[in-house]
Design a protein around this motif. Structure first.
Motif, short mmCIF file in Angstrom:
data_model
loop_
_atom_site.label_atom_id
_atom_site.label_comp_id
_atom_site.label_asym_id
_atom_site.label_seq_id
_atom_site.Cartn_x
_atom_site.Cartn_y
_atom_site.Cartn_z
N LEU A 64 0.81 -1.21 0.00
CA LEU A 64 0.00 0.00 0.00
C LEU A 64 0.85 1.27 0.00
O LEU A 64 0.48 2.27 -0.59
N ASN A 137 -7.65 -4.44 9.38
CA ASN A 137 -7.81 -3.91 8.03
C ASN A 137 -9.07 -3.05 7.98
O ASN A 137 -10.19 -3.56 7.93
N GLN A 139 -11.24 -0.71 5.88
CA GLN A 139 -11.31 -0.62 4.43
C GLN A 139 -11.98 0.63 3.86
O GLN A 139 -11.89 0.89 2.67
N GLY A 141 -11.51 3.82 3.84
CA GLY A 141 -10.81 5.07 3.60
C GLY A 141 -10.66 5.88 4.87
O GLY A 141 -10.72 5.34 5.98
N ASN A 142 -10.47 7.18 4.73
CA ASN A 142 -10.34 8.03 5.91
C ASN A 142 -11.20 9.28 5.76
O ASN A 142 -11.80 9.53 4.71
N GLU A 184 -6.64 12.44 8.19
CA GLU A 184 -6.01 11.24 7.62
C GLU A 184 -5.96 10.09 8.61
O GLU A 184 -5.98 8.92 8.21
N LEU A 187 -9.95 6.84 10.43
CA LEU A 187 -10.33 5.84 9.42
C LEU A 187 -11.83 5.57 9.47
O LEU A 187 -12.48 5.77 10.49
N ILE A 335 -9.49 -2.59 -1.77
CA ILE A 335 -8.65 -1.48 -1.29
C ILE A 335 -8.87 -0.21 -2.11
O ILE A 335 -8.03 0.69 -2.10
N TYR A 337 -10.75 2.34 -1.73
CA TYR A 337 -10.79 3.58 -0.96
C TYR A 337 -9.38 4.01 -0.56
O TYR A 337 -9.07 5.20 -0.52
N TYR A 338 -8.54 3.05 -0.29
CA TYR A 338 -7.15 3.39 0.04
C TYR A 338 -6.45 3.99 -1.18
O TYR A 338 -5.70 4.96 -1.05
N GLU A 341 -7.34 7.52 -1.48
CA GLU A 341 -6.59 8.35 -0.54
C GLU A 341 -5.24 8.74 -1.13
O GLU A 341 -4.83 9.89 -1.07
N LYS A 342 -4.54 7.75 -1.70
CA LYS A 342 -3.22 8.03 -2.26
C LYS A 342 -3.31 9.02 -3.41
O LYS A 342 -2.47 9.90 -3.57
#
Length: 353
Positions: A64, A137, A139, A141-142, A184, A187, A335, A337-338, A341-342
């Protein structure tokens, strides 16, 4: 005049002591003690130093994030087939960077401060080269991604601020000052409830005067290296509420020096486009005088504030209050949503640059 004595470094003295010993077994034992990582005694019990086998109990599904010092993976446990977040940290880096205390904080909070609004800590282990931390985990996002995605209603803001408040209360009752409250680090889990994460900057105790955390969410007393306590976390909560209402934190400016000047010289302006109760709560959370800040006398000041009228705190405490946002997840390894975020982080960094 000649020198009457020689000056040796500690390392030289250790070598001389070894040379004086006659027994080979004793020599080897002392060598091991001298060359062993001091980090093992500083942030983790030496009994936890093990071989690589537990690490191999987890299948790495996706990296990630990574840098020269650490990597974070979505991983699957081969025994229970569940998915976890696996943090892999270079042990040598921890030693020379002085970050042992931060890892110790992560582990201690994970073990001692388990709660409904705290990211679950599952286990940790250390090998000859790496330190591993296994986490829940989460999942969905934030909060930062959620703020960027849509304009929130007052009801939505009320829900998230109340849950973050409950999480902070839990930490404070366990004698922990969070010091790292940012959107951030809030979560969103599979049911849409919040989970606080990243406890590396926590302080165990009732007060401190350390400069740490994200500058955009630091209470004024933190920025000035003045006396600070759990009330500093509530200024950060006010900064998040401000961002949820207006799209950016108080005093915000992409130029960090301009931001610092604004924070030092200006008074927070709260537009009257929001309700009187929201204005009132913001003013009390963002009060620059720590002794005038809401919560100074009692947590009931927050719970009974008009902004939270109609909220059932008992249901909220049990995570039974309906969340305004339920993540759309197809699998336990989803993943997306992660990844969102990135993408947001990259866009923000480009704008700042």
């Amino acid at each position: 005049m000649g020198c009457l004595f020689s000056v040796f470094t500690r390392q030289q003295l250790d070598k001389r002591r070894i040379a004086l010993l006659q027994n080979a077994d004793e020599v080897e034992d002392i060598r091991e003690k001298i060359t062993s990582y001091s980090i093992q005694n500083q942030y983790i019990n030496q009994e936890r130093v093990i071989d690589e086998k537990p690490h191999k109990d987890f299948t790495k599904i996706k990296c990630l994030t990574k840098n020269d010092e650490s990597k974070i993976f979505l991983s699957q446990n081969k025994s229970d087939q569940e998915y976890y977040i696996l943090k892999s940290i270079n042990k040598q880096y921890l030693e020379y960077s002085g970050m042992q205390q931060q890892i110790q904080n992560e582990i201690k909070v994970g073990k001692e401060c388990k709660g409904k609004f705290i990211q679950k800590f599952h286990q940790h282990f250390i090998t000859n080269k790496k330190c591993y931390i296994i986490l829940e985990n989460v999942q969905g996002g934030n909060l930062k991604s959620l703020i960027k995605r849509k304009q929130m209603s007052v009801a939505e803001i009320r829900f998230y601020i109340a849950e973050i408040f409950m999480a902070l209360q839990h930490l404070h009752k366990n004698n922990v000052i969070y010091r790292n409250l940012t959107p951030e680090n809030v979560l969103i889990d599979n049911q849409g409830h919040i989970k606080l994460s990243d406890f590396s900057l926590c302080h165990f105790g009732t007060e401190c005067n350390l400069l740490t955390g994200n500058i955009y969410y630091q209470a004024p007393e933190v920025s000035k290296l003045q006396y600070q306590n759990y009330l500093s976390d509530y200024w950060s909560l006010g900064a998040i509420m401000y961002e949820m209402l207006f799209g950016y934190p108080p005093y915000f400016h992409p130029n960090i020096n301009t931001y610092k000047k604004n924070k030092r010289e200006q008074i927070i302006t709260i537009p009257n486009s929001i309700s009187e109760s929201a204005q009132s709560l913001l003013k009390q959370l963002l009060n620059n005088d720590i002794q005038q800040r809401i919560m100074y006398e009692s947590s009931q000041k927050v719970q009974y504030h008009p902004f939270f009228d109609g909220l059932d705190w008992q249901l909220l405490k049990k995570r039974l209050e309906q969340s305004p946002f339920i993540p759309d997840l197809r699998t336990k390894s989803d993943i997306h949503y992660y990844l969102e975020e990135k993408s947001n982080e990259n866009i923000i960094q480009q704008q700042i640059n």
